[in-house]
Design an enzyme around this catalytic site. Structure first.
Site, PDB file in Angstrom:
ATOM      1  N   THR A 128       4.677 -41.837  -0.651  1.00 30.42           N
ATOM      2  CA  THR A 128       5.082 -42.378   0.647  1.00 30.42           C
ATOM      3  C   THR A 128       6.599 -42.473   0.781  1.00 30.42           C
ATOM      4  O   THR A 128       7.307 -42.618  -0.226  1.00 30.42           O
ATOM      5  CB  THR A 128       4.469 -43.786   0.808  1.00 30.42           C
ATOM      6  OG1 THR A 128       5.023 -44.405   1.960  1.00 30.42           O
ATOM      7  CG2 THR A 128       4.756 -44.683  -0.390  1.00 30.42           C
ATOM      8  N   ASP A 129       7.071 -42.462   2.030  1.00 37.32           N
ATOM      9  CA  ASP A 129       8.515 -42.657   2.261  1.00 37.32           C
ATOM     10  C   ASP A 129       8.952 -44.093   1.958  1.00 37.32           C
ATOM     11  O   ASP A 129      10.149 -44.367   1.841  1.00 37.32           O
ATOM     12  CB  ASP A 129       8.892 -42.279   3.702  1.00 37.32           C
ATOM     13  CG  ASP A 129       8.175 -43.096   4.778  1.00 37.32           C
ATOM     14  OD1 ASP A 129       7.323 -43.945   4.437  1.00 37.32           O
ATOM     15  OD2 ASP A 129       8.466 -42.880   5.971  1.00 37.32           O
ATOM     16  N   GLU A 130       7.969 -45.012   1.831  1.00 40.37           N
ATOM     17  CA  GLU A 130       8.335 -46.428   1.634  1.00 40.37           C
ATOM     18  C   GLU A 130       9.037 -46.672   0.299  1.00 40.37           C
ATOM     19  O   GLU A 130       9.670 -47.709   0.115  1.00 40.37           O
ATOM     20  CB  GLU A 130       7.097 -47.323   1.748  1.00 40.37           C
ATOM     21  CG  GLU A 130       6.438 -47.207   3.094  1.00 40.37           C
ATOM     22  CD  GLU A 130       5.519 -48.363   3.458  1.00 40.37           C
ATOM     23  OE1 GLU A 130       5.508 -49.375   2.745  1.00 40.37           O
ATOM     24  OE2 GLU A 130       4.813 -48.232   4.470  1.00 40.37           O
ATOM     25  N   TYR A 153       3.178 -52.919  -2.378  1.00 42.91           N
ATOM     26  CA  TYR A 153       2.616 -51.568  -2.181  1.00 42.91           C
ATOM     27  C   TYR A 153       3.648 -50.504  -2.539  1.00 42.91           C
ATOM     28  O   TYR A 153       3.387 -49.619  -3.354  1.00 42.91           O
ATOM     29  CB  TYR A 153       2.152 -51.389  -0.721  1.00 42.91           C
ATOM     30  CG  TYR A 153       1.942 -49.935  -0.345  1.00 42.91           C
ATOM     31  CD1 TYR A 153       0.898 -49.192  -0.904  1.00 42.91           C
ATOM     32  CD2 TYR A 153       2.799 -49.283   0.547  1.00 42.91           C
ATOM     33  CE1 TYR A 153       0.717 -47.847  -0.575  1.00 42.91           C
ATOM     34  CE2 TYR A 153       2.623 -47.953   0.880  1.00 42.91           C
ATOM     35  CZ  TYR A 153       1.578 -47.235   0.319  1.00 42.91           C
ATOM     36  OH  TYR A 153       1.408 -45.908   0.637  1.00 42.91           O
ATOM     37  N   LYS A 157       3.749 -47.681  -5.599  1.00 44.96           N
ATOM     38  CA  LYS A 157       3.829 -46.230  -5.379  1.00 44.96           C
ATOM     39  C   LYS A 157       5.080 -45.669  -6.072  1.00 44.96           C
ATOM     40  O   LYS A 157       5.039 -44.587  -6.666  1.00 44.96           O
ATOM     41  CB  LYS A 157       3.865 -45.908  -3.873  1.00 44.96           C
ATOM     42  CG  LYS A 157       2.577 -46.187  -3.117  1.00 44.96           C
ATOM     43  CD  LYS A 157       1.387 -45.331  -3.550  1.00 44.96           C
ATOM     44  CE  LYS A 157       1.502 -43.890  -3.162  1.00 44.96           C
ATOM     45  NZ  LYS A 157       0.242 -43.141  -3.480  1.00 44.96           N
TER      46      LYS A 157
HETATM   47  P1  NAD Z   1      -6.806 -44.957   2.580  1.00 43.45           P
HETATM   48  O1  NAD Z   1      -6.635 -46.393   2.237  1.00 43.45           O
HETATM   49  O2  NAD Z   1      -7.342 -44.590   3.918  1.00 43.45           O
HETATM   50  O3  NAD Z   1      -7.751 -44.250   1.512  1.00 43.45           O
HETATM   51  C1  NAD Z   1      -7.633 -44.485   0.135  1.00 43.45           C
HETATM   52  C2  NAD Z   1      -8.830 -43.861  -0.563  1.00 43.45           C
HETATM   53  O4  NAD Z   1      -8.685 -44.095  -1.967  1.00 43.45           O
HETATM   54  C3  NAD Z   1     -10.174 -44.479  -0.148  1.00 43.45           C
HETATM   55  O5  NAD Z   1     -11.133 -43.468   0.047  1.00 43.45           O
HETATM   56  C4  NAD Z   1     -10.546 -45.361  -1.333  1.00 43.45           C
HETATM   57  O6  NAD Z   1     -11.940 -45.518  -1.508  1.00 43.45           O
HETATM   58  C5  NAD Z   1      -9.908 -44.596  -2.483  1.00 43.45           C
HETATM   59  N1  NAD Z   1      -9.612 -45.479  -3.636  1.00 43.45           N
HETATM   60  C6  NAD Z   1      -8.945 -46.672  -3.606  1.00 43.45           C
HETATM   61  N2  NAD Z   1      -8.925 -47.220  -4.833  1.00 43.45           N
HETATM   62  C7  NAD Z   1      -9.559 -46.352  -5.662  1.00 43.45           C
HETATM   63  C8  NAD Z   1      -9.835 -46.349  -7.045  1.00 43.45           C
HETATM   64  N3  NAD Z   1      -9.477 -47.375  -7.836  1.00 43.45           N
HETATM   65  N4  NAD Z   1     -10.488 -45.291  -7.572  1.00 43.45           N
HETATM   66  C9  NAD Z   1     -10.871 -44.249  -6.788  1.00 43.45           C
HETATM   67  N5  NAD Z   1     -10.654 -44.206  -5.463  1.00 43.45           N
HETATM   68  C10 NAD Z   1      -9.999 -45.243  -4.900  1.00 43.45           C
HETATM   69  O7  NAD Z   1      -5.381 -44.295   2.313  1.00 43.45           O
HETATM   70  P2  NAD Z   1      -4.610 -43.154   3.127  1.00 43.45           P
HETATM   71  O8  NAD Z   1      -3.885 -43.784   4.244  1.00 43.45           O
HETATM   72  O9  NAD Z   1      -5.528 -42.025   3.377  1.00 43.45           O
HETATM   73  O10 NAD Z   1      -3.520 -42.746   2.031  1.00 43.45           O
HETATM   74  C11 NAD Z   1      -3.813 -41.757   1.054  1.00 43.45           C
HETATM   75  C12 NAD Z   1      -2.608 -41.556   0.164  1.00 43.45           C
HETATM   76  O11 NAD Z   1      -1.495 -41.145   0.947  1.00 43.45           O
HETATM   77  C13 NAD Z   1      -2.162 -42.829  -0.553  1.00 43.45           C
HETATM   78  O12 NAD Z   1      -1.750 -42.466  -1.846  1.00 43.45           O
HETATM   79  C14 NAD Z   1      -0.984 -43.331   0.272  1.00 43.45           C
HETATM   80  O13 NAD Z   1      -0.080 -44.035  -0.535  1.00 43.45           O
HETATM   81  C15 NAD Z   1      -0.396 -42.023   0.757  1.00 43.45           C
HETATM   82  N6  NAD Z   1       0.325 -42.084   2.050  1.00 43.45           N
HETATM   83  C16 NAD Z   1      -0.284 -42.645   3.146  1.00 43.45           C
HETATM   84  C17 NAD Z   1       0.391 -42.620   4.372  1.00 43.45           C
HETATM   85  C18 NAD Z   1      -0.233 -43.205   5.618  1.00 43.45           C
HETATM   86  O14 NAD Z   1       0.461 -43.287   6.654  1.00 43.45           O
HETATM   87  N7  NAD Z   1      -1.492 -43.584   5.627  1.00 43.45           N
HETATM   88  C19 NAD Z   1       1.671 -42.056   4.465  1.00 43.45           C
HETATM   89  C20 NAD Z   1       2.252 -41.526   3.294  1.00 43.45           C
HETATM   90  C21 NAD Z   1       1.559 -41.523   2.099  1.00 43.45           C
HETATM   91  O1  DAU Z   2       5.438 -44.944   5.819  1.00 43.74           O
HETATM   92  C1  DAU Z   2       4.252 -44.555   5.199  1.00 43.74           C
HETATM   93  C2  DAU Z   2       3.315 -45.730   5.088  1.00 43.74           C
HETATM   94  O2  DAU Z   2       2.837 -46.001   6.421  1.00 43.74           O
HETATM   95  C3  DAU Z   2       2.162 -45.507   4.142  1.00 43.74           C
HETATM   96  O3  DAU Z   2       2.645 -45.323   2.839  1.00 43.74           O
HETATM   97  C4  DAU Z   2       1.190 -46.690   4.176  1.00 43.74           C
HETATM   98  O4  DAU Z   2       0.071 -46.414   3.358  1.00 43.74           O
HETATM   99  C5  DAU Z   2       0.727 -46.887   5.609  1.00 43.74           C
HETATM  100  O5  DAU Z   2      -0.113 -48.012   5.695  1.00 43.74           O
HETATM  101  C6  DAU Z   2       1.931 -47.068   6.539  1.00 43.74           C
HETATM  102  O6  DAU Z   2       2.610 -48.332   6.275  1.00 43.74           O
HETATM  103  P1  DAU Z   2       3.137 -49.267   7.463  1.00 43.74           P
HETATM  104  O7  DAU Z   2       3.282 -50.627   6.937  1.00 43.74           O
HETATM  105  O8  DAU Z   2       4.319 -48.648   8.128  1.00 43.74           O
HETATM  106  O9  DAU Z   2       1.878 -49.123   8.473  1.00 43.74           O
HETATM  107  P2  DAU Z   2       1.132 -50.217   9.391  1.00 43.74           P
HETATM  108  O10 DAU Z   2       0.238 -49.462  10.320  1.00 43.74           O
HETATM  109  O11 DAU Z   2       0.566 -51.317   8.592  1.00 43.74           O
HETATM  110  O12 DAU Z   2       2.337 -50.814  10.250  1.00 43.74           O
HETATM  111  C7  DAU Z   2       3.121 -49.986  11.103  1.00 43.74           C
HETATM  112  C8  DAU Z   2       4.169 -50.884  11.762  1.00 43.74           C
HETATM  113  O13 DAU Z   2       3.497 -51.772  12.674  1.00 43.74           O
HETATM  114  C9  DAU Z   2       4.900 -51.776  10.792  1.00 43.74           C
HETATM  115  O14 DAU Z   2       6.247 -51.940  11.243  1.00 43.74           O
HETATM  116  C10 DAU Z   2       4.161 -53.124  10.887  1.00 43.74           C
HETATM  117  C11 DAU Z   2       3.701 -53.132  12.320  1.00 43.74           C
HETATM  118  N1  DAU Z   2       2.412 -53.837  12.581  1.00 43.74           N
HETATM  119  C12 DAU Z   2       1.328 -53.530  11.807  1.00 43.74           C
HETATM  120  C13 DAU Z   2       0.122 -54.145  12.015  1.00 43.74           C
HETATM  121  C14 DAU Z   2      -1.074 -53.827  11.142  1.00 43.74           C
HETATM  122  C15 DAU Z   2       2.312 -54.750  13.624  1.00 43.74           C
HETATM  123  O15 DAU Z   2       3.302 -54.993  14.353  1.00 43.74           O
HETATM  124  N2  DAU Z   2       1.097 -55.351  13.833  1.00 43.74           N
HETATM  125  C16 DAU Z   2      -0.007 -55.115  13.070  1.00 43.74           C
HETATM  126  O16 DAU Z   2      -1.074 -55.730  13.312  1.00 43.74           O
END
Ligand code: NAD
Ligand code: DAU
Length: 347
Positions: A128-130, A153, A157
């Site tokens: 992730t970019d975080e 988180y 990562k």
């Molecule tokens: P998600 O939470 O939707 O899915 C995570 C998956 O991992 C689920 O299917 C869950 O069952 C599985 N999992 C969790 N713990 C596990 C364990 N102990 N063993 C086996 N499986 C397990 O997540 P996502 O949003 O699809 O993110 C996927 C990946 O991409 C993550 O590594 C996240 O850090 C990264 N990522 C997410 C975003 C985003 O915006 N969602 C952006 C950048 C990177």
């Molecule tokens: O940047 C990549 C990341 O983006 C991934 O690595 C994470 O897995 C993914 O969850 C996401 O993280 P964020 O914290 O940016 O996503 P989230 O949707 O939780 O929040 C997006 C923005 O909105 C953040 O500034 C917090 C805000 N927010 C979020 C929620 C859930 C609100 O204002 N209200 C809310 O209820």
């Protein structure tokens, strides 16, 4: 090959892309099926002959070693993780176990299986970019930006990224990494901003905006991320990291106002109806102000670029949630209501 986390949001799009695009490759979806994992995400491909599901927890080293010995993968794409920042604030240990210990278990299993024969092998870690921390008004995260994670988180990562690079440098394990910005699109669990807001708008419930809604995120349509993962997995250079982003920055409040307009029109409500649901609530602890990705390395070296304009992607996303009521009801039944109360009742 093994794809971990293939039942989750991004993982399910990656699994679908690979199963359809590479019919001669056997794709093993390894997932624990936590609250975020949902096999309903894959019903259109789960009977294909090149698809296999293995329910396994990546924190269980013995089980992971057995799965690797059973399938002998040449490639691993590792997406399994605890992914929600708010949950990491209330329960950091789960994030350390899955994101750090789980990643090391996978690295050890790949290292033991490949045993120094690295020709044609690849371990791809999706991050992730975080990990880069929080930006001010100016600038972008590049692959060379220093790590500065600020939530449990992102720290977990960052730790896993360092371990993947350490296995490359110490043991020669062939790896690639990518760090992506915020994804959105179908199958996104409604704990995250966009799907949570769509669900609340549908049900005329308040839309909780943390702080003043001024935080900025760079949004990318999930299929564009899946295409980038395909590109990096097949063409990325060994040991390299690629940043992936949408070049699409929005403050949370502007994004939600746009989403409200889209939802009003789709639900046949007078314009302005949904925006009345916007409610400013207590800020997230340690809330990162701005993320913005410079993806020029990936664009220049491997020819990837985002394909969708944000308005178009948001429309498609809203359409998907409105057309998939059964999916949504499935994921918001059970523990979701409890989670929602705990997370939002005191804000
Ligand atoms: P998600 O939470 O939707 O899915 C995570 C998956 O991992 C689920 O299917 C869950 O069952 C599985 N999992 C969790 N713990 C596990 C364990 N102990 N063993 C086996 N499986 C397990 O997540 P996502 O949003 O699809 O993110 C996927 C990946 O991409 C993550 O590594 C996240 O850090 C990264 N990522 C997410 C975003 C985003 O915006 N969602 C952006 C950048 C990177
Ligand atoms: O940047 C990549 C990341 O983006 C991934 O690595 C994470 O897995 C993914 O969850 C996401 O993280 P964020 O914290 O940016 O996503 P989230 O949707 O939780 O929040 C997006 C923005 O909105 C953040 O500034 C917090 C805000 N927010 C979020 C929620 C859930 C609100 O204002 N209200 C809310 O209820």
């Amino acid at each position: 090959m093994i794809i971990t986390g293939g039942a989750g949001f991004i993982g399910s799009h990656v699994v679908r892309l690979f199963v359809n695009k590479y019919p001669d490759d056997r794709i093993v979806n390894l997932d624990k099926l936590t609250y975020a994992g949902n096999l309903e995400n894959l019903t259109d491909i789960d009977r294909k002959s090149n698809y296999v599901f293995e329910k396994a927890d990546i924190t269980d080293a013995g089980r992971i070693r057995d799965v690797f010995e059973k399938y002998c993968p040449d490639g691993v794409i590792h997406l399994a993780a605890e992914s929600h920042v708010d949950r990491s604030i209330s329960n950091p240990m789960e994030f350390i176990m899955t994101n750090v210990v789980g990643t090391v278990n996978l690295l050890n299993a790949a290292r033991a299986l490949w045993n120094g024969n690295f020709e044609g092998k690849r371990f791809y870690h999706v991050s992730t970019d975080e990990v880069y921390g929080s930006l001010g008004r100016e600038g972008f995260f590049a692959e060379t930006s220093p790590y500065d994670p600020r939530s449990p988180y992102s720290a977990s990562k960052a730790s896993s990224d360092h371990l993947v690079r350490a296995y490359h440098h110490t043991y020669g394990l062939p790896v690639t990494l990518s760090n992506c910005s915020n994804n959105y699109g179908p199958n996104h669990f409604p704990e995250k901003l966009i799907p949570l807001s769509i669900n609340n708008i549908k049900n005329s419930k308040p839309i909780p905006i943390y702080g003043k809604g001024e935080n900025v995120r760079d949004w990318l349509y999930v299929l564009d991320h899946a295409r980038a993962i395909d590109t990096v997995f097949h063409n990325g250079r060994n040991g390299e990291t690629y940043n992936i982003g949408g070049n699409n920055e929005w403050t949370n409040i502007d994004l939600i106002r746009l989403l409200c307009r889209i939802m009003d029109s789709k639900l046949g409500r007078p314009e302005g109806t949904s925006a009345q649901l916007i409610t400013f609530v207590k800020d997230r602890a340690g809330h990162d102000m701005r993320y913005a990705i410079d993806s020029s390395k990936l664009q220049r070296e491997l020819g990837w670029k985002p394909s969708l304009q944000f308005e178009e992607g948001l429309e498609k996303t809203a359409d998907w949630y409105l057309a998939n009521e059964k999916w949504l009801q499935g994921v918001i039944s059970g523990d979701y209501e409890k989670y929602y109360q705990k997370q939002y009742s005191s804000r």
